[in-house]
Design a protein around this motif. Structure first.
Motif, mmCIF file in Angstrom:
data_model
loop_
_atom_site.group_PDB
_atom_site.id
_atom_site.type_symbol
_atom_site.label_atom_id
_atom_site.label_comp_id
_atom_site.label_asym_id
_atom_site.label_seq_id
_atom_site.Cartn_x
_atom_site.Cartn_y
_atom_site.Cartn_z
ATOM 1 N N PRO A 43 1.025 -1.078 -0.438
ATOM 2 C CA PRO A 43 0.042 -0.401 0.395
ATOM 3 C C PRO A 43 0.980 1.173 -0.411
ATOM 4 O O PRO A 43 0.315 2.279 -0.469
ATOM 5 C CB PRO A 43 -0.560 0.259 1.296
ATOM 6 C CG PRO A 43 -0.044 -1.489 2.533
ATOM 7 C CD PRO A 43 0.450 -2.129 1.270
ATOM 8 N N GLU A 44 1.769 0.942 0.552
ATOM 9 C CA GLU A 44 2.809 2.380 0.057
ATOM 10 C C GLU A 44 3.181 2.587 -1.173
ATOM 11 O O GLU A 44 3.719 2.300 -2.319
ATOM 12 C CB GLU A 44 4.479 2.582 1.073
ATOM 13 C CG GLU A 44 4.351 2.184 2.545
ATOM 14 C CD GLU A 44 4.071 0.392 2.724
ATOM 15 O OE1 GLU A 44 3.938 -0.610 1.895
ATOM 16 O OE2 GLU A 44 3.541 -0.540 3.635
ATOM 17 N N VAL A 45 2.766 4.085 -1.420
ATOM 18 C CA VAL A 45 2.838 4.651 -2.951
ATOM 19 C C VAL A 45 3.359 6.069 -2.773
ATOM 20 O O VAL A 45 4.099 6.726 -1.963
ATOM 21 C CB VAL A 45 1.281 5.251 -3.365
ATOM 22 C CG1 VAL A 45 0.429 3.862 -3.474
ATOM 23 C CG2 VAL A 45 0.555 5.823 -2.532
ATOM 24 N N GLY A 46 3.899 6.676 -4.200
ATOM 25 C CA GLY A 46 4.261 7.251 -4.125
ATOM 26 C C GLY A 46 3.261 8.746 -5.252
ATOM 27 O O GLY A 46 3.217 8.018 -5.885
ATOM 28 N N ILE A 47 3.200 10.226 -5.165
ATOM 29 C CA ILE A 47 2.622 10.610 -5.880
ATOM 30 C C ILE A 47 3.223 11.765 -5.725
ATOM 31 O O ILE A 47 3.728 12.965 -4.758
ATOM 32 C CB ILE A 47 1.357 11.001 -4.926
ATOM 33 C CG1 ILE A 47 0.225 9.797 -4.673
ATOM 34 C CG2 ILE A 47 -0.071 11.874 -6.201
ATOM 35 C CD1 ILE A 47 -0.826 10.275 -3.545
ATOM 36 N N VAL A 48 3.166 12.450 -7.408
ATOM 37 C CA VAL A 48 3.674 13.566 -7.765
ATOM 38 C C VAL A 48 2.079 14.461 -8.761
ATOM 39 O O VAL A 48 1.863 13.967 -9.414
ATOM 40 C CB VAL A 48 4.875 13.511 -8.387
ATOM 41 C CG1 VAL A 48 5.136 15.104 -8.801
ATOM 42 C CG2 VAL A 48 5.590 12.866 -7.871
ATOM 43 N N VAL A 49 2.236 15.643 -7.833
ATOM 44 C CA VAL A 49 0.929 16.202 -8.727
ATOM 45 C C VAL A 49 1.908 17.863 -9.627
ATOM 46 O O VAL A 49 2.884 18.172 -8.628
ATOM 47 C CB VAL A 49 -0.255 16.583 -8.161
ATOM 48 C CG1 VAL A 49 -1.314 17.920 -8.310
ATOM 49 C CG2 VAL A 49 -0.677 15.908 -7.209
ATOM 50 N N PHE A 50 1.875 18.032 -11.383
ATOM 51 C CA PHE A 50 2.234 19.142 -11.592
ATOM 52 C C PHE A 50 1.874 19.183 -12.874
ATOM 53 O O PHE A 50 1.226 18.122 -13.058
ATOM 54 C CB PHE A 50 3.935 18.700 -11.523
ATOM 55 C CG PHE A 50 3.804 17.364 -12.782
ATOM 56 C CD1 PHE A 50 4.032 17.601 -14.026
ATOM 57 C CD2 PHE A 50 4.054 15.845 -12.596
ATOM 58 C CE1 PHE A 50 4.138 16.742 -15.061
ATOM 59 C CE2 PHE A 50 3.512 15.158 -13.832
ATOM 60 C CZ PHE A 50 4.281 15.170 -14.507
ATOM 61 N N ASP A 51 1.894 20.428 -13.421
ATOM 62 C CA ASP A 51 1.737 20.422 -14.382
ATOM 63 C C ASP A 51 2.473 20.612 -15.444
ATOM 64 O O ASP A 51 3.346 21.322 -15.747
ATOM 65 C CB ASP A 51 1.185 22.433 -14.804
ATOM 66 C CG ASP A 51 0.826 22.571 -15.798
ATOM 67 O OD1 ASP A 51 1.004 22.255 -16.649
ATOM 68 O OD2 ASP A 51 0.307 24.005 -15.717
ATOM 69 N N SER A 52 2.567 20.069 -16.922
ATOM 70 C CA SER A 52 3.170 19.528 -17.549
ATOM 71 C C SER A 52 3.776 20.167 -19.092
ATOM 72 O O SER A 52 3.921 19.910 -19.253
ATOM 73 C CB SER A 52 3.297 17.944 -18.167
ATOM 74 O OG SER A 52 1.551 17.512 -18.205
ATOM 75 N N GLN A 53 2.673 21.250 -19.005
ATOM 76 C CA GLN A 53 2.579 21.934 -19.668
ATOM 77 C C GLN A 53 3.645 23.858 -19.850
ATOM 78 O O GLN A 53 3.280 24.106 -20.103
ATOM 79 C CB GLN A 53 1.470 22.665 -19.646
ATOM 80 C CG GLN A 53 0.132 21.563 -20.230
ATOM 81 C CD GLN A 53 0.553 20.531 -21.023
ATOM 82 O OE1 GLN A 53 0.960 21.610 -22.420
ATOM 83 N NE2 GLN A 53 1.050 19.438 -21.947
ATOM 84 N N VAL A 54 3.897 23.624 -18.704
ATOM 85 C CA VAL A 54 4.752 24.935 -18.232
ATOM 86 C C VAL A 54 6.076 25.206 -18.599
ATOM 87 O O VAL A 54 6.449 24.365 -19.382
ATOM 88 C CB VAL A 54 5.006 25.311 -16.734
ATOM 89 C CG1 VAL A 54 3.826 25.379 -15.790
ATOM 90 C CG2 VAL A 54 5.569 24.122 -16.056
#
Length: 155
Positions: A64-75
């Motif tokens: 259940p251990e996960v990594g998450i990244v949230v980012f804008d790929s359009q910049v």
């Protein structure tokens, strides 16, 4: 960057983006990354719907251990910023799913998607609701040093 500025920026990034990258691993440690449409509550609980048969869902069932990244790929190159979150993910069942599916449905409708209900993610169906609870938030310091991550307090 001041602590309150970093927290405000992290919230803006999470609010402005529709997809997160979910990093999972199977029982042997083999990694897998998946973009998933998400909703969140307070930038600490992240919800998505998925088949329990896809790779990332099967991985969560055993690790259940996960990594998450949230980012804008359009910049523009060199201007990007993202939020990095170690988290624990799980399949959400029964009454516990009401809060998450309501948040997911509200965001889906706001983005032109459909309304979701608990019936859509019930056991035995092809799609289920998942939640990842972040235990911390990180961002790049943008101070010229490579990979200089700083903690961000979103509590």
């Amino acid at each position: 960057m001041a602590e309150n500025e970093a927290a405000a920026l992290a919230r803006r990034i999470i609010d402005a983006n529709r997809y997160l990258v979910l990093s999972t691993a199977d029982a042997t440690g083999r990694p897998w990354g998946s973009p998933v449409y998400f909703a969140h509550i307070d930038s600490t609980e992240f919800f998505w719907v998925s088949s329990p048969d896809v790779t990332h869902s099967r991985n969560i069932a055993v690790r259940p251990e996960v990594g998450i990244v949230v980012f804008d790929s359009q910049v523009e190159i060199g201007t990007g910023q993202g939020v990095y979150l170690p988290a624990v993910a799980e399949l959400v069942d029964g009454a516990a799913s009401a809060r998450g599916i309501e948040a997911f449905s509200r965001r889906s409708v706001a983005h032109g998607g459909r309304e979701w209900t608990g019936e859509d993610v019930r056991p035995g169906g092809g799609i289920r609701l998942y939640r990842a609870t972040a235990d911390s938030h990180w961002m790049l310091a943008k101070d010229g040093r490579p990979d200089h991550r700083i903690p961000v307090d979103l509590t």
